[in-house]
Design an enzyme around this catalytic site. Structure first.
Site, PDB file in Angstrom:
ATOM      1  N   ASP A  99       7.989  24.315 -16.169  1.00  0.00           N
ATOM      2  CA  ASP A  99       7.171  24.165 -17.369  1.00  0.00           C
ATOM      3  C   ASP A  99       5.697  24.194 -17.035  1.00  0.00           C
ATOM      4  OD1 ASP A  99       9.345  23.860 -19.079  1.00  0.00           O
ATOM      5  OD2 ASP A  99       9.600  21.815 -18.374  1.00  0.00           O
ATOM      6  N   ASP A 114       5.832  16.842 -23.878  1.00  0.00           N
ATOM      7  CA  ASP A 114       7.111  16.789 -24.570  1.00  0.00           C
ATOM      8  C   ASP A 114       7.879  15.578 -24.049  1.00  0.00           C
ATOM      9  OD1 ASP A 114       9.863  17.268 -25.226  1.00  0.00           O
ATOM     10  OD2 ASP A 114       9.342  19.364 -25.579  1.00  0.00           O
ATOM     11  N   ASP A 155       0.966  20.854 -23.010  1.00  0.00           N
ATOM     12  CA  ASP A 155       2.160  20.724 -23.825  1.00  0.00           C
ATOM     13  C   ASP A 155       2.891  19.466 -23.353  1.00  0.00           C
ATOM     14  OD1 ASP A 155       4.561  21.039 -25.069  1.00  0.00           O
ATOM     15  OD2 ASP A 155       4.980  23.035 -24.275  1.00  0.00           O
TER      16      ASP A 155
END
Ligand SMILES: [Zn+2]
Length: 370
Positions: free
Chosen positions: A276, A98, A96
């Site tokens: 995260d 970001d 992921d």
């Protein structure tokens, strides 16, 4: 409730979109858990499962969810709860990326709710590095096993579907994340002094060592080297020629150890804060379903052929709504580039904008319909 009109408007638009859209659903659909979100939360309800694409398509048509996510994991009984009753069978490896994780200086200018061209190109560069510099050469993952999609807001998701990696548990996934993010990369592992001379990795070395050398050859070093070197092409050339043979001392650099230590420290992919990374290593995580709409932007989490990732511009290519004008009252925004045009900055004015951009602002909770 204050935003009721906005919610109804966005839901109607999403419903129109899903009414005519055949979504390409993931492999092993019947083994995935699904979760859906609304105006408040990206996941408000989970533990859904669908036996086939027809039933899922129906669900989208009838409910027009603002967010749709599915499990990276495959389960025997995806709808069972709690999670440990589902019977875990394996999971895709998903990264992921970001732009919010990249600590970019532009965030201070435009705020966390927004992205600029700089954010988007930087997170794309990280995505390309992940694939080209790590997944393919170091992990031997074939390109056919990699799928990339826009996250729908500020970044990209990289899905790896490889039988061997699918069975990895959290610990192994953490190891992979630590490797690509360069956690614990140690200057002393790569560099040594021979007398006064600094000897370091060569571009043909395996793993991180080779990467350190190749990045030094390829990258613009202007922000780490003194001007006295960067401004003289022949000195830069001599330096690079040395590095090709593992001699990092071909040109005198003041405080060379500190310079290269800082260089190495900055090379890892920035995949987010510790928290995260744990989520990414989480084998029960739900991830945005590719090709569905993102309720925080009204953009599509579009699948991308990663050979074409270079040209992909989410603020153009992930737009699904139309040009017809709608009137909105915009609160406060920075300047925004959307659909090839520049808008704003806005400070509480009423404007007519194309529907797609209006929906973007409303989803960002920065505008109301008039
Ligand atoms: Zn930015």
């Amino acid at each position: 409730m204050e935003s009721e009109r906005e919610i109804a408007f966005v839901r109607k638009k999403f419903a129109d979109y899903y009414a005519n859209k055949e979504i390409e659903f993931p492999e092993k659909l019947e083994q995935r858990e699904w979760g859906f979100g609304g105006w408040k939360d990206k996941i408000e309800a989970r533990h859904f499962s669908f036996p086939n694409s027809k039933s899922l398509q129906e669900y989208f048509k009838n409910n027009a969810p603002l967010y749709a996510s599915y499990s990276v994991a495959y389960y025997k009984e995806p709808e069972a709860r709690p999670i440990d009753k589902k019977g875990w069978l394996g999971a895709e490896l998903v990264f992921d990326l970001d732009s919010d994780h990249l600590n970019l200086p532009c965030i201070a200018k435009h705020g966390k709710n927004w992205v600029c061209e700089g954010c988007l190109s930087e997170v794309k560069r990280h995505t390309q590095r992940l694939i080209e510099d790590f997944l393919v050469p170091d992990f031997g993952i074939r390109r056919e096993e990699i799928e990339v999609n826009f996250s729908g807001n500020r970044g990209y998701h990289v899905h790896v579907n490889n039988e061997k990696l699918n069975s990895l548990e959290s610990y192994g996934r953490r190891e992979i994340l630590d490797y690509v993010s360069g956690t614990g990369l140690d200057f002393n592992r790569f560099f040594a002094k021979q007398g006064a001379r600094l000897v370091g990795p060569e571009p043909t070395d395996w793993g991180w060592a080779g990467k350190v050398a190749r990045y030094a050859l390829k990258n613009d070093l202007s922000n780490i080297l003194p001007r006295s070197i960067v401004s003289k092409p022949e000195r830069l050339k001599a330096l690079r020629k040395g590095i090709e043979r593992g001699n990092w001392d071909a040109v005198r650099i003041p405080k060379k150890t500190d310079v290269w230590r800082a260089f190495v420290k900055d090379l890892g992919l920035r995949l987010g804060r510790e928290v995260d990374k744990q989520v990414t290593g989480d084998v029960t995580k739900l991830i945005r379903a590719p090709d569905t709409l993102h309720g925080g932007s009204g953009l599509s989490a579009k699948r991308i052929d990663f050979k074409k990732l270079d040209e992909f511009d989410p603020m153009k290519d992930a737009i699904v709504f139309g040009e017809e004008e709608i009137e909105v009252k915009v609160s406060r925004t920075p300047k925004i580039k959307f659909g090839g045009k520049e808008y704003g900055p806005y400070r509480g004015e009423q404007v007519k904008v194309p529907e797609a951009f209006g929906i973007y602002l409303i989803c960002k909770k920065a505008a109301k319909r008039l």
